[in-house]
Scaffold this motif. Structure first.
Motif, PDB file in Angstrom:
ATOM      1  N   LYS A 277      97.920  16.214 -21.859  1.00  0.00           N
ATOM      2  CA  LYS A 277      96.960  16.728 -22.848  1.00  0.00           C
ATOM      3  C   LYS A 277      95.641  15.992 -22.653  1.00  0.00           C
ATOM      4  O   LYS A 277      95.536  14.783 -22.795  1.00  0.00           O
ATOM      5  CB  LYS A 277      97.519  16.471 -24.248  1.00  0.00           C
ATOM      6  N   THR A 278      94.636  16.717 -22.249  1.00  0.00           N
ATOM      7  CA  THR A 278      93.329  16.089 -22.096  1.00  0.00           C
ATOM      8  C   THR A 278      92.469  16.472 -23.295  1.00  0.00           C
ATOM      9  O   THR A 278      92.817  17.374 -24.058  1.00  0.00           O
ATOM     10  CB  THR A 278      92.611  16.564 -20.821  1.00  0.00           C
ATOM     11  N   GLU A 279      91.335  15.813 -23.417  1.00  0.00           N
ATOM     12  CA  GLU A 279      90.423  16.157 -24.511  1.00  0.00           C
ATOM     13  C   GLU A 279      89.745  17.504 -24.241  1.00  0.00           C
ATOM     14  O   GLU A 279      88.931  17.947 -24.998  1.00  0.00           O
ATOM     15  CB  GLU A 279      89.348  15.067 -24.655  1.00  0.00           C
TER      16      GLU A 279
ATOM     17  N   PRO B 149      88.892   7.679 -22.948  1.00  0.00           N
ATOM     18  CA  PRO B 149      89.669   8.682 -23.667  1.00  0.00           C
ATOM     19  C   PRO B 149      91.119   8.674 -23.161  1.00  0.00           C
ATOM     20  O   PRO B 149      91.360   8.407 -21.982  1.00  0.00           O
ATOM     21  CB  PRO B 149      88.995  10.007 -23.293  1.00  0.00           C
ATOM     22  N   GLU B 150      92.028   8.963 -24.068  1.00  0.00           N
ATOM     23  CA  GLU B 150      93.450   8.937 -23.720  1.00  0.00           C
ATOM     24  C   GLU B 150      93.755   9.904 -22.554  1.00  0.00           C
ATOM     25  O   GLU B 150      94.562   9.606 -21.678  1.00  0.00           O
ATOM     26  CB  GLU B 150      94.264   9.286 -24.973  1.00  0.00           C
ATOM     27  N   GLY B 151      93.070  11.049 -22.561  1.00  0.00           N
ATOM     28  CA  GLY B 151      93.299  12.032 -21.488  1.00  0.00           C
ATOM     29  C   GLY B 151      92.863  11.496 -20.128  1.00  0.00           C
ATOM     30  O   GLY B 151      93.492  11.779 -19.107  1.00  0.00           O
ATOM     31  N   TYR B 152      91.780  10.726 -20.122  1.00  0.00           N
ATOM     32  CA  TYR B 152      91.289  10.119 -18.867  1.00  0.00           C
ATOM     33  C   TYR B 152      92.355   9.163 -18.332  1.00  0.00           C
ATOM     34  O   TYR B 152      92.715   9.196 -17.164  1.00  0.00           O
ATOM     35  CB  TYR B 152      89.983   9.384 -19.170  1.00  0.00           C
ATOM     36  N   ARG B 153      92.888   8.325 -19.242  1.00  0.00           N
ATOM     37  CA  ARG B 153      93.898   7.338 -18.842  1.00  0.00           C
ATOM     38  C   ARG B 153      95.154   8.049 -18.308  1.00  0.00           C
ATOM     39  O   ARG B 153      95.663   7.716 -17.242  1.00  0.00           O
ATOM     40  CB  ARG B 153      94.248   6.466 -20.068  1.00  0.00           C
ATOM     41  N   LYS B 154      95.590   9.082 -19.026  1.00  0.00           N
ATOM     42  CA  LYS B 154      96.825   9.773 -18.613  1.00  0.00           C
ATOM     43  C   LYS B 154      96.636  10.527 -17.301  1.00  0.00           C
ATOM     44  O   LYS B 154      97.524  10.580 -16.466  1.00  0.00           O
ATOM     45  CB  LYS B 154      97.263  10.753 -19.703  1.00  0.00           C
TER      46      LYS B 154
ATOM     47  N   GLU C  74      83.205   9.212 -27.126  1.00  0.00           N
ATOM     48  CA  GLU C  74      83.444  10.070 -25.947  1.00  0.00           C
ATOM     49  C   GLU C  74      82.129  10.369 -25.226  1.00  0.00           C
ATOM     50  O   GLU C  74      82.075  10.379 -24.001  1.00  0.00           O
ATOM     51  CB  GLU C  74      84.088  11.394 -26.385  1.00  0.00           C
TER      52      GLU C  74
ATOM     53  N   TRP D 257      86.976   0.870 -23.032  1.00  0.00           N
ATOM     54  CA  TRP D 257      87.459   2.034 -23.773  1.00  0.00           C
ATOM     55  C   TRP D 257      87.415   3.265 -22.874  1.00  0.00           C
ATOM     56  O   TRP D 257      86.477   3.446 -22.090  1.00  0.00           O
ATOM     57  CB  TRP D 257      86.596   2.280 -25.029  1.00  0.00           C
TER      58      TRP D 257
END
Ligand code: BYC
Length: 332
Positions: A7-9, A41-46, A21, A39
């Motif tokens: 799941k990306t942003e 975004p969670e989507g970037y990390r995943k 963001e 910092w």
């Protein structure tokens, strides 16, 4: 379903983003590198964990088709060269696992996902290497495609991935040349050797084109990954560059690319060529290629065979720690 639901942003416009963001996207747009503790975004990390992890797995699984030929290389020199190349691939896998670990995932988790089939590795390694000419074709075409993909990744936005790529690309160029050197020898050899080289090209051509991923219209991750500069080019752009680079190399060898539609297109300044059979690609990445079971089976067995060693290392570390604590207490 052939892609992971990471799941990306989404590809939000700057106006739709939160302040955090937006500041992140602006850093990316300025060409700044993102470092692990900053910092993101969670989507970037995943997305990075998915891509770097799969890349690492590909390097490790990629040792198998070539490792298969170390004991059967035709000369001592070829054996030494191939051994060094396969060792390099292990090193690439290790740098990449380290880069992924900086994103907060453990190597054990990545391994588990490889072994239970929830993480992929490159489709190409599910094809067999049947004879020595295949080792030439792997170096020439597979490492050639890998470099085409990885040179732009040296400029990827995540610092540890980008730095790993710089070293990996240097080694990949040597790998590609060793493959081309094998092909030169075979193509200039006896008619039987030349026929083997042609046969290897025939079998590895389309699987090599598949390495760049599905066509852009079917690439689910490209748009967001390119906005984040995790990817620098689209799958089709790199595939086109690979064809344009490889056709003259095949001509120099006196070999024929197995594509009746291959034709120079003056207007676009590149070759027109046939697409690979995409149904075959999706079948291979779904686990049904010629060697998927064998490759994964070999990795799972290696992992299980190494259990005693990993456990021994942990036990040793615990005992050493206990000894250090005991001598500290005794000294107080
Ligand atoms: N094989 O949206 P897309 C080497 C998957 S090793 C398998 O375009 P993305 C070497 C894709 O993962 C070279 N799966 O995805 C080693 C996604 O599924 P998931 C390895 C593939 O990520 C030893 C789905 O299809 N290089 O050189 O934007 C000896 C949708 O695709 C493949 C790298 O890993 C494939 N070919 O783009 C010799 C480079 N293609 O993940 C040589 C880094 C696509 O959602 N990776 N899929 O389940 C990349 O550049 C990109 O990940 C890709 C795909 C261009 C490969």
């Amino acid at each position: 379903m052939y892609a992971q639901l990471v799941k990306t942003e989404g590809t939000k416009s700057l106006e739709e983003m939160t302040a955090e963001e937006r500041a992140f996207q602006e850093r990316i747009d300025r060409g700044e590198k993102i470092e692990p503790k900053e910092w993101m975004p969670e989507g970037y990390r995943k997305t990075l964990i998915r891509q770097i992890g799969q890349h690492a797995h590909s390097e490790i699984v990629g040792q198998l088709p070539e490792g298969n030929w170390i004991t059967r290389a035709p000369t001592l020199e070829r054996k030494a060269i191939l051994l060094a190349k396969v060792q390099d691939e292990a090193g690439h896998g290790l740098y990449l696992y380290c880069a992924a670990e900086t994103l907060g995932v453990s190597r054990d988790e990545l391994m588990e996902k490889l072994h239970n089939g929830t993480m992929k590795y490159s489709s190409i390694f599910n094809y067999p290497t049947l004879n020595w000419a295949d080792i030439g074709a792997v170096g020439w075409l597979v490492d050639g495609a890998a470099i085409m993909n990885q040179v732009p990744l040296q400029r990827t936005s995540f610092g540890p991935y980008s730095r790993a790529m710089i070293r990996i690309c240097k080694e990949e160029s040597f790998h590609q040349r060793q493959g081309y050197d094998i092909m030169m020898k075979m193509a200039a050899g006896t008619p039987e050797q030349k026929a083997m080289a042609q046969d290897a090209l025939n079998r590895f051509w389309y699987p090599s084109l598949m390495m760049f991923g599905p066509s852009d219209k079917d690439s689910v991750h490209s748009t967001q990954s390119m906005a984040w500069k995790i990817k620098i080019n689209t799958n089709d752009e790199l595939r086109q560059k690979f064809v344009d680079q490889t056709v003259p190399q095949a001509e120099y060898l006196g070999l024929t690319i197995p594509d009746a539609n291959l034709k120079w297109n003056e207007e676009k300044g590149g070759y027109d060529f046939s697409e690979p059979d995409w149904s075959e690609f999706f079948d291979v990445i779904a686990g049904n290629g010629p060697c998927n079971k064998e490759r994964l089976g070999a990795r799972v067995k290696a992992w299980e065979d190494g259990t005693w060693f990993r456990e021994a290392l942990v036990a040793h570390a615990e005992k050493a720690q206990a000894r250090r604590m005991a001598s500290k207490v005794a000294a107080e």
